[in-house]
Design an enzyme around this catalytic site. Structure first.
Site, mmCIF file in Angstrom:
data_model
loop_
_atom_site.group_PDB
_atom_site.id
_atom_site.type_symbol
_atom_site.label_atom_id
_atom_site.label_comp_id
_atom_site.label_asym_id
_atom_site.label_seq_id
_atom_site.Cartn_x
_atom_site.Cartn_y
_atom_site.Cartn_z
ATOM 1 N N LYS A 111 14.988 2.318 -6.458
ATOM 2 C CA LYS A 111 15.884 1.488 -7.567
ATOM 3 C C LYS A 111 15.472 1.688 -8.921
ATOM 4 O O LYS A 111 16.464 1.594 -9.880
ATOM 5 C CB LYS A 111 15.665 -0.113 -7.087
ATOM 6 C CG LYS A 111 16.119 -0.109 -5.760
ATOM 7 C CD LYS A 111 16.081 -1.972 -5.370
ATOM 8 C CE LYS A 111 16.769 -2.082 -4.243
ATOM 9 N NZ LYS A 111 16.982 -3.349 -3.564
ATOM 10 N N LYS A 192 23.903 4.472 6.544
ATOM 11 C CA LYS A 192 24.203 3.120 7.046
ATOM 12 C C LYS A 192 25.266 2.106 6.259
ATOM 13 O O LYS A 192 25.583 2.292 5.256
ATOM 14 C CB LYS A 192 22.677 2.315 6.597
ATOM 15 C CG LYS A 192 21.915 1.918 7.904
ATOM 16 C CD LYS A 192 20.662 1.147 7.245
ATOM 17 C CE LYS A 192 20.782 0.189 6.490
ATOM 18 N NZ LYS A 192 19.497 -0.604 6.245
ATOM 19 N N LYS A 195 26.144 -3.110 1.714
ATOM 20 C CA LYS A 195 26.870 -3.983 0.982
ATOM 21 C C LYS A 195 27.609 -3.280 -0.203
ATOM 22 O O LYS A 195 26.899 -2.312 -0.658
ATOM 23 C CB LYS A 195 25.905 -5.159 0.450
ATOM 24 C CG LYS A 195 25.359 -6.070 1.210
ATOM 25 C CD LYS A 195 24.411 -6.864 0.670
ATOM 26 C CE LYS A 195 23.928 -7.916 1.607
ATOM 27 N NZ LYS A 195 22.675 -8.485 1.000
HETATM 28 P P1 AMP Z 1 20.719 -5.799 3.164
HETATM 29 O O1 AMP Z 1 21.944 -5.933 3.585
HETATM 30 O O2 AMP Z 1 20.183 -4.412 3.236
HETATM 31 O O3 AMP Z 1 19.872 -6.650 2.357
HETATM 32 O O4 AMP Z 1 19.934 -6.164 4.892
HETATM 33 C C1 AMP Z 1 19.837 -7.435 5.375
HETATM 34 C C2 AMP Z 1 19.692 -7.349 6.796
HETATM 35 O O5 AMP Z 1 20.671 -6.552 7.371
HETATM 36 C C3 AMP Z 1 18.279 -6.467 7.113
HETATM 37 O O6 AMP Z 1 17.583 -7.132 8.165
HETATM 38 C C4 AMP Z 1 18.914 -5.015 7.403
HETATM 39 O O7 AMP Z 1 18.084 -4.548 8.336
HETATM 40 C C5 AMP Z 1 20.334 -5.562 8.056
HETATM 41 N N1 AMP Z 1 21.226 -4.495 7.856
HETATM 42 C C6 AMP Z 1 21.689 -3.971 6.887
HETATM 43 N N2 AMP Z 1 22.259 -3.067 6.919
HETATM 44 C C7 AMP Z 1 22.575 -2.661 8.134
HETATM 45 C C8 AMP Z 1 23.282 -1.869 9.131
HETATM 46 N N3 AMP Z 1 24.045 -1.081 8.628
HETATM 47 N N4 AMP Z 1 23.185 -1.815 10.334
HETATM 48 C C9 AMP Z 1 22.213 -2.879 10.850
HETATM 49 N N5 AMP Z 1 21.495 -3.729 10.151
HETATM 50 C C10 AMP Z 1 21.627 -3.897 9.003
#
Ligand code: AMP
Ligand code: TRP
Length: 326
Positions: A111, A192, A195
């Site tokens: 980051k 992946k 957001k």
């Molecule tokens: P984040 O959106 O990266 O802040 O992630 C929030 C939660 O969602 C975390 O526990 C991540 O592991 C899960 N997460 C985020 N993106 C994915 C994805 N594409 N598939 C599965 N879990 C996800």
């Protein structure tokens, strides 16, 4: 009883990966353990935020968590900044962590390497995360793979503090969602789902309209063969659709593959399953969004429960480290 703690940042939009990979597993965890779930607004401040937007996103994310099925009668759901002990213990954690240790965090390197304003908070972020976890005598921390290093650091800090100042913290352990719950981008199935901007064609947002979900899945990248089988290396696009279909219908991707010979019907059924899985969540969200006072009330209850636990830990940590009681 086992204590579970996890947190999610109020930034960006909640997408299908978050729902199937994190939020739905949390709704299951809440019945198996004494669970706390936290909307980590202080973590969001590590990057510049628009104040109105941050407030709105924090409220909306809480309502989404309630809509997905976190039950404030069963678990403790709260906003991080409502419990001042998070910031207070974070200072003790910053003074327990080594500069070199924080410099080695891969998320910080990623980051901070992207340019723009790099706050000191972005650097000390893992100390705040350690505080979140250690405040509640947490046993298990369900997180995505990208948070593995931060939970490892939390364990190191807890052990270091305990050995320097005497038994103070429970040493937590990370847990990871089962394979298959990892949802990939529909346009780039080797990355992946994440957001992003509202219009991203590879990301299904929790609050997307059925039509938009259907369109995005119909346009999902597959491959030039036509065989439907779960094989992430050779067929990432098709495998991702099977992961989504499986996760949306409570089956493994391999089970979901049975009976399909063409991509068209697989896509149509995957879209229908996602729309059906999200419909009740969207309906519940709309009810909660129409009555923000109810969410505010529930958050006050959560904050009170969390504060009681957190205050006891902070008192213990301050005494053990040698701060003069007032
Ligand atoms: P984040 O959106 O990266 O802040 O992630 C929030 C939660 O969602 C975390 O526990 C991540 O592991 C899960 N997460 C985020 N993106 C994915 C994805 N594409 N598939 C599965 N879990 C996800
Ligand atoms: N850092 C986590 C993320 O970006 C969010 C988080 C903050 C968290 N504090 C936590 C997760 C404590 C688990 C436990 O996803």
């Amino acid at each position: 009883m086992t204590r579970v703690f996890s947190g999610i940042q109020p930034t960006g939009n909640v997408h299908l990966g978050n729902v199937l990979g994190a939020l739905v597993p949390w709704t299951e965890d809440q019945h198996r353990a004494d669970s706390l779930f936290c909307v980590v607004d202080l973590h969001a401040l590590t990057r510049p935020q628009d104040p109105d937007e941050l407030r709105a996103t924090t409220l909306r994310l809480t309502q989404i968590l309630l809509a997905v099925g976190l039950d404030p009668e069963v678990c403790t759901l709260f906003v991080q900044s409502h419990v001042p002990q998070h910031a207070e213990l974070a200072w003790l954690m910053e003074c327990t962590a080594a500069y070199g240790e924080l410099s080695r965090m891969t998320q910080f390197k990623d980051k901070s390497g992207k340019g723009g304003f790099v706050s000191a908070g972005l650097f000390t972020y893992p100390a705040l995360m350690a505080s979140d976890i250690l405040l509640y005598d947490t046993d298990l921390v369900p997180v995505g793979d990208d948070q593995r290093q931060h939970v490892e650091l939390t364990r190191d800090l807890a052990e270091r503090f305990n050995s320097r100042y005497g038994p103070t913290f429970t040493v937590p352990q990370a847990t990871f969602p089962k394979a298959g719950a990892r949802i990939m981008d529909l346009q780039d199935p080797t990355a992946k789902m994440s957001k992003s901007e509202d219009q991203a064609p590879g990301t299904i947002l929790l609050l997307d309209e059925p039509k938009s979900i259907e369109k995005k899945i119909k346009r999902a990248v597959t491959d030039t063969e036509s065989e439907v089988r779960f094989d992430v290396a050779a067929k990432p696009g098709v495998s991702n659709l099977l992961s989504i279909l499986g996760a949306a219908t409570g089956r493994t991707p391999e089970e979901a593959a049975a009976g399909y010979e063409q991509y068209g019907p697989l896509k149509a059924d995957t879209a229908a399953a996602v729309v059906e899985r999200l419909a009740p969540i969207q309906a519940r969200y709309a009810e909660l969004a129409a009555d923000p006072g109810e969410t505010t009330r529930l958050l006050a209850v959560g904050a009170a429960k969390a504060t009681e636990l957190a205050a006891a830990t902070v008192t213990r940590a301050k005494a053990n480290i040698g701060l003069l009681p007032r």
